[in-house]
Every structure is written in structure tokens, then in C-alpha cells.
Design a protein around this motif. Structure first.
Motif, PDB file in Angstrom:
ATOM      1  N   VAL A   1       0.854  -1.199   0.000  1.00 51.40           N
ATOM      2  CA  VAL A   1       0.000   0.000   0.000  1.00 51.40           C
ATOM      3  C   VAL A   1       0.891   1.251   0.000  1.00 51.40           C
ATOM      4  O   VAL A   1       0.640   2.214  -0.731  1.00 51.40           O
TER       5      VAL A   1
ATOM      6  N   HIS B   1       1.155   4.258  -2.710  1.00 57.45           N
ATOM      7  CA  HIS B   1       1.019   5.693  -2.423  1.00 57.45           C
ATOM      8  C   HIS B   1       2.154   6.491  -3.064  1.00 57.45           C
ATOM      9  O   HIS B   1       1.928   7.547  -3.620  1.00 57.45           O
TER      10      HIS B   1
ATOM     11  N   LEU C   1       1.079   9.157  -5.749  1.00 57.86           N
ATOM     12  CA  LEU C   1       1.126  10.553  -5.290  1.00 57.86           C
ATOM     13  C   LEU C   1       2.307  11.312  -5.891  1.00 57.86           C
ATOM     14  O   LEU C   1       2.199  12.491  -6.210  1.00 57.86           O
TER      15      LEU C   1
ATOM     16  N   GLY D   1      -3.752  -3.086  -5.385  1.00 61.42           N
ATOM     17  CA  GLY D   1      -4.070  -2.314  -4.181  1.00 61.42           C
ATOM     18  C   GLY D   1      -5.142  -3.006  -3.364  1.00 61.42           C
ATOM     19  O   GLY D   1      -5.091  -3.004  -2.132  1.00 61.42           O
TER      20      GLY D   1
ATOM     21  N   LEU E   1      -4.960   4.403  13.285  1.00 62.17           N
ATOM     22  CA  LEU E   1      -4.376   3.624  12.184  1.00 62.17           C
ATOM     23  C   LEU E   1      -5.476   2.895  11.403  1.00 62.17           C
ATOM     24  O   LEU E   1      -5.544   2.954  10.168  1.00 62.17           O
TER      25      LEU E   1
ATOM     26  N   MET F   1      -6.811   3.415   7.526  1.00 59.03           N
ATOM     27  CA  MET F   1      -6.821   2.330   6.544  1.00 59.03           C
ATOM     28  C   MET F   1      -8.218   2.110   5.964  1.00 59.03           C
ATOM     29  O   MET F   1      -8.373   1.939   4.752  1.00 59.03           O
TER      30      MET F   1
ATOM     31  N   GLY G   1      -9.034   4.917   3.659  1.00 56.54           N
ATOM     32  CA  GLY G   1      -8.252   4.785   2.425  1.00 56.54           C
ATOM     33  C   GLY G   1      -8.874   3.743   1.519  1.00 56.54           C
ATOM     34  O   GLY G   1      -9.021   3.945   0.309  1.00 56.54           O
ATOM     35  N   PHE G   2      -9.271   2.632   2.133  1.00 57.96           N
ATOM     36  CA  PHE G   2      -9.886   1.557   1.359  1.00 57.96           C
ATOM     37  C   PHE G   2     -11.176   2.053   0.710  1.00 57.96           C
ATOM     38  O   PHE G   2     -11.475   1.721  -0.440  1.00 57.96           O
TER      39      PHE G   2
ATOM     40  N   THR H   1     -10.478   3.826  -2.481  1.00 55.69           N
ATOM     41  CA  THR H   1     -10.234   2.921  -3.605  1.00 55.69           C
ATOM     42  C   THR H   1     -11.548   2.324  -4.100  1.00 55.69           C
ATOM     43  O   THR H   1     -11.762   2.178  -5.297  1.00 55.69           O
TER      44      THR H   1
ATOM     45  N   TYR I   1      -8.140  11.011  -8.650  1.00 55.33           N
ATOM     46  CA  TYR I   1      -7.376  11.728  -7.616  1.00 55.33           C
ATOM     47  C   TYR I   1      -6.031  12.214  -8.138  1.00 55.33           C
ATOM     48  O   TYR I   1      -5.376  13.031  -7.513  1.00 55.33           O
TER      49      TYR I   1
ATOM     50  N   PHE J   1     -11.986  11.562   0.219  1.00 57.29           N
ATOM     51  CA  PHE J   1     -10.534  11.777   0.192  1.00 57.29           C
ATOM     52  C   PHE J   1     -10.118  12.725   1.326  1.00 57.29           C
ATOM     53  O   PHE J   1      -9.075  12.542   1.944  1.00 57.29           O
TER      54      PHE J   1
ATOM     55  N   HIS K   1     -10.003  10.708   4.506  1.00 53.80           N
ATOM     56  CA  HIS K   1      -8.826   9.828   4.559  1.00 53.80           C
ATOM     57  C   HIS K   1      -7.553  10.621   4.876  1.00 53.80           C
ATOM     58  O   HIS K   1      -6.766  10.238   5.744  1.00 53.80           O
TER      59      HIS K   1
ATOM     60  N   ALA L   1      -5.048  10.574   8.109  1.00 60.60           N
ATOM     61  CA  ALA L   1      -3.617  10.258   7.903  1.00 60.60           C
ATOM     62  C   ALA L   1      -2.743  11.339   8.556  1.00 60.60           C
ATOM     63  O   ALA L   1      -1.730  11.025   9.189  1.00 60.60           O
TER      64      ALA L   1
ATOM     65  N   PHE M   1       0.075  10.903  11.412  1.00 60.00           N
ATOM     66  CA  PHE M   1       1.463  11.368  11.312  1.00 60.00           C
ATOM     67  C   PHE M   1       1.855  12.169  12.561  1.00 60.00           C
ATOM     68  O   PHE M   1       2.981  12.065  13.043  1.00 60.00           O
TER      69      PHE M   1
HETATM   70  C1  HEM Z   1      -1.010  12.496   3.192  1.00 62.47           C
HETATM   71  C2  HEM Z   1      -1.054  11.205   3.256  1.00 62.47           C
HETATM   72  C3  HEM Z   1      -1.927  10.327   2.376  1.00 62.47           C
HETATM   73  C4  HEM Z   1      -2.535  10.589   1.164  1.00 62.47           C
HETATM   74  C5  HEM Z   1      -2.485  11.886   0.341  1.00 62.47           C
HETATM   75  C6  HEM Z   1      -3.251   9.390   0.779  1.00 62.47           C
HETATM   76  C7  HEM Z   1      -3.993   9.234  -0.397  1.00 62.47           C
HETATM   77  C8  HEM Z   1      -4.639   8.063  -0.776  1.00 62.47           C
HETATM   78  C9  HEM Z   1      -5.326   7.876  -2.031  1.00 62.47           C
HETATM   79  C10 HEM Z   1      -5.437   8.920  -3.154  1.00 62.47           C
HETATM   80  C11 HEM Z   1      -5.832   6.612  -2.042  1.00 62.47           C
HETATM   81  C12 HEM Z   1      -6.633   5.920  -3.162  1.00 62.47           C
HETATM   82  C13 HEM Z   1      -5.685   5.048  -3.949  1.00 62.47           C
HETATM   83  C14 HEM Z   1      -6.341   4.298  -5.098  1.00 62.47           C
HETATM   84  O1  HEM Z   1      -7.541   4.175  -5.127  1.00 62.47           O
HETATM   85  O2  HEM Z   1      -5.579   3.817  -5.955  1.00 62.47           O
HETATM   86  C15 HEM Z   1      -5.463   5.983  -0.780  1.00 62.47           C
HETATM   87  C16 HEM Z   1      -5.761   4.688  -0.428  1.00 62.47           C
HETATM   88  C17 HEM Z   1      -5.382   4.063   0.758  1.00 62.47           C
HETATM   89  N1  HEM Z   1      -4.659   4.644   1.778  1.00 62.47           N
HETATM   90 FE1  HEM Z   1      -3.878   6.533   1.776  1.00 62.47          FE
HETATM   91  N2  HEM Z   1      -3.069   8.413   1.753  1.00 62.47           N
HETATM   92  C18 HEM Z   1      -2.266   8.952   2.746  1.00 62.47           C
HETATM   93  C19 HEM Z   1      -1.828   8.309   3.890  1.00 62.47           C
HETATM   94  C20 HEM Z   1      -2.192   7.035   4.292  1.00 62.47           C
HETATM   95  C21 HEM Z   1      -1.793   6.399   5.534  1.00 62.47           C
HETATM   96  C22 HEM Z   1      -0.893   7.019   6.604  1.00 62.47           C
HETATM   97  C23 HEM Z   1      -2.367   5.146   5.555  1.00 62.47           C
HETATM   98  C24 HEM Z   1      -2.308   4.025   6.571  1.00 62.47           C
HETATM   99  C25 HEM Z   1      -1.509   3.883   7.505  1.00 62.47           C
HETATM  100  C26 HEM Z   1      -3.099   4.992   4.337  1.00 62.47           C
HETATM  101  C27 HEM Z   1      -3.803   3.856   3.978  1.00 62.47           C
HETATM  102  C28 HEM Z   1      -4.480   3.683   2.800  1.00 62.47           C
HETATM  103  C29 HEM Z   1      -5.119   2.444   2.395  1.00 62.47           C
HETATM  104  C30 HEM Z   1      -5.149   1.124   3.198  1.00 62.47           C
HETATM  105  C31 HEM Z   1      -5.681   2.681   1.124  1.00 62.47           C
HETATM  106  C32 HEM Z   1      -6.399   1.673   0.249  1.00 62.47           C
HETATM  107  C33 HEM Z   1      -5.374   1.255  -0.750  1.00 62.47           C
HETATM  108  C34 HEM Z   1      -5.534  -0.114  -1.254  1.00 62.47           C
HETATM  109  O3  HEM Z   1      -6.619  -0.654  -1.278  1.00 62.47           O
HETATM  110  O4  HEM Z   1      -4.490  -0.620  -1.656  1.00 62.47           O
HETATM  111  N3  HEM Z   1      -2.970   6.160   3.597  1.00 62.47           N
HETATM  112  N4  HEM Z   1      -4.721   6.876  -0.035  1.00 62.47           N
END
Ligand code: HEM
Length: 242
Positions: A61, A65, A69, A93, A132, A136, A139-140, A143, A156, A184, A187, A191, A195
Motif C-alpha cells: 500500500v 502511495h 502521489l 491495491g 491507524l 486504513m 483509504g480503502f 479505492t 485523484y 478523500f 482519509h 492520515a 502522522f
Molecule cells: C497524506 C497522506 C496520504 C494521502 C495523500 C493518501 C492518499 C490516498 C489515495 C489517493 C488513495 C486511493 C488510492 C487508489 O484508489 O488507488 C489511498 C488509499 C489508501 N490509503 Fe492513503 N493516503 C495517505 C496516507 C495514508 C496512511 C498514513 C495510511 C495508513 C496507515 C493509508 C492507507 C491507505 C489504504 C489502506 C488505502 C487503500 C489502498 C488499497 O486498497 O491498496 N494512507 N490513499
């Protein structure tokens, strides 16, 4: 400029400051508490399955990111079509996201169900787990929400990703983040909270993962039996066998 836009311009820098100063402070004042506080001694059967499941899932994951990103959409277009990008993001993902979520569910179950592990769990740990898991799950949801065979409902890589990069080049574009859907926002806010907590929890272990372990030479152990006995058993010269 709206308040919401200013929020997305300013809060990431506040977060970075908390992480930098917090990490420095933790290292100065709690160098010997810089640890995962492993509970492997109390229980290892469940840990052996749940811990790698969570860590490998979250690692993939994390790599996702970094790619999603940091790499601009126009660069990615040179390598693969939008459709292929979306497909791999959802499939790879999805698998990694499910593994990480299942892994953490098992870890939390173990923490609650194993007496000594529960006893070793502090209020700090519980807060960290809550934030945490919330990050997660949210974030899920990003997606999963609005996914159709043609692609996601919202791209995004036109909003969240350029906003994220704008922070690092010190030209914040909160206006882009404002245009992203609310899931978004949720999420990313969770996050950012995570941090801010990071330096004050066991999550600091991420900054000192023992990667060197994989590459260091073997350690050779030699028994000291012979040398010790020779001191105790008089002056007979030591030979192997009789
Ligand atoms: C500024 C920090 C972050 C940004 C801008 C961000 C952005 C995103 C975005 C845009 C997605 C969608 C991805 C997709 O659909 O392909 C996503 C999914 C996700 N994010 Fe974040 N994220 C951040 C931090 C974090 C953190 C710290 C965690 C967990 C510890 C996290 C866990 C997840 C998870 C579990 C998903 C689902 C991805 C998957 O199914 O593989 N994110 N995030």
C-alpha cells in the motif's frame, strides 16, 4: 480564498513540523524506549501469521502511495493507459489493502484475547490502533467508492496527487484538494492526525526497521568449553577426544 483552502495549504506544514520536532524530542529523551515493545514472548502462534500479513500488505500500500502521489499522471501515461493504471491500482491495491486490514484485525484480536498481551497494551497503543485502522478503512473506501469498469468516479491524480506534490515544493495548492470528494478529505485528515501521533507511539520503529539484518554476514558462535575446562582441570594438555 476560502478557509477550507487555507486549511489544506497550512495544515500539512503543521503536521511536518510536529513530526520533525516530535521525532527529535523522542530520540533525545527516550532513546531506549525507541522500540516496537514486541509482545512475541507472550504469544507467537497468531503473531507469526498476522504480523507478516499486515506488514507486507501495508508495504505494498505504501509503495502504491509513492507511485500514485509522487509520479505525475502525464508521466504515467507514457508507460500505461489510464485503464491499465486503474486496473492494477484496484487489483494489486485491493489485494494488499485486504491483507493489511485482515492482518491488523487479527493483531487487534490477539491483543484483546491474549491476557498478557492485553495487560501490556497502554492507552497510547489503543489510540494509535484506532487512528491507524480509521486511516486504513477510509483509504480503502477511497479505492472502492465509485469504482466502475471504466475507472474511478473521481481521478485523484488531478487533485490529491498534485496537491501532495505542491506541499514538498513549497507552493501549496489547497485549491486542488478542495475539489476532491469528501471521502478523500476524510482519509487524508485521518492520515495527518496519524502522522502527528507517530513520534509519540510505538510506530517510531518504522524509522529504524532492521533492514541491515537481511544483508549482514552470519555471526559465528564458538563454544568456550575447551578453554574454560583447561583452566579448571589442571595442566593436562587439551587434545580432542582421548
Ligand atoms: C497524506 C497522506 C496520504 C494521502 C495523500 C493518501 C492518499 C490516498 C489515495 C489517493 C488513495 C486511493 C488510492 C487508489 O484508489 O488507488 C489511498 C488509499 C489508501 N490509503 Fe492513503 N493516503 C495517505 C496516507 C495514508 C496512511 C498514513 C495510511 C495508513 C496507515 C493509508 C492507507 C491507505 C489504504 C489502506 C488505502 C487503500 C489502498 C488499497 O486498497 O491498496 N494512507 N490513499
Amino acid at each position: 480564498m476560502s478557509g477550507w483552502e487555507i486549511f489544506w495549504d497550512v495544515v500539512p506544514y503543521v503536521t511536518l513540523a510536529v513530526v520533525a520536532v516530535g521525532t527529535w524530542w523522542r530520540y533525545r529523551y527516550d532513546k531506549f524506549g525507541w522500540t516496537t515493545r514486541s509482545s512475541q514472548l507472550y504469544e507467537s502462534r497468531l503473531l507469526r501469521i498476522a504480523s507478516p500479513m499486515f506488514h507486507f500488505g501495508i508495504l505494498v500500500v505504501f509503495i502504491g502511495h509513492v507511485i500514485g502521489l509522487f509520479i505525475p499522471e502525464s508521466w504515467m501515461d507514457l508507460v500505461m493507459s489510464d485503464h491499465v493504471y486503474h486496473l492494477q491500482a484496484v487489483i494489486l491495491g485491493g489485494i494488499a489493502g485486504v491483507a493489511a486490514l485482515l492482518g491488523i484485525a487479527l493483531l487487534i484480536y490477539r491483543r484483546r484475547a491474549t491476557g498478557p498481551v492485553f495487560m501490556a497494551t497502554t492507552a497510547n497503543d489503543k489510540t494509535m490502533y484506532l487512528v491507524l485502522v480509521a486511516a486504513m478503512v477510509a483509504g480503502f473506501a477511497c479505492t472502492a467508492i465509485g469504482v466502475t469498469p471504466e475507472g474511478a468516479e473521481h481521478d485523484y491524480r488531478q487533485t490529491v496527487s498534485p496537491w501532495f506534490r505542491s506541499i514538498w515544493i513549497l507552493q501549496p495548492r489547497g485549491d486542488l484538494m478542495v475539489q476532491a470528494p469528501v471521502y478523500f478529505h476524510i482519509h487524508v485528515i485521518i492520515a495527518l492526525v496519524l502522522f502527528c501521533l507517530w513520534p509519540f507511539t510505538r510506530l517510531v520503529h518504522v524509522f529504524s526497521a532492521p533492514i541491515g539484518y537481511l544483508f549482514r554476514p552470519y555471526i559465528v558462535y564458538r563454544g568456550r568449553d575447551v578453554a574454560e575446562k583447561s583452566e579448571l582441570v589442571g595442566s593436562r594438555p587439551q587434545r580432542r577426544g582421548w
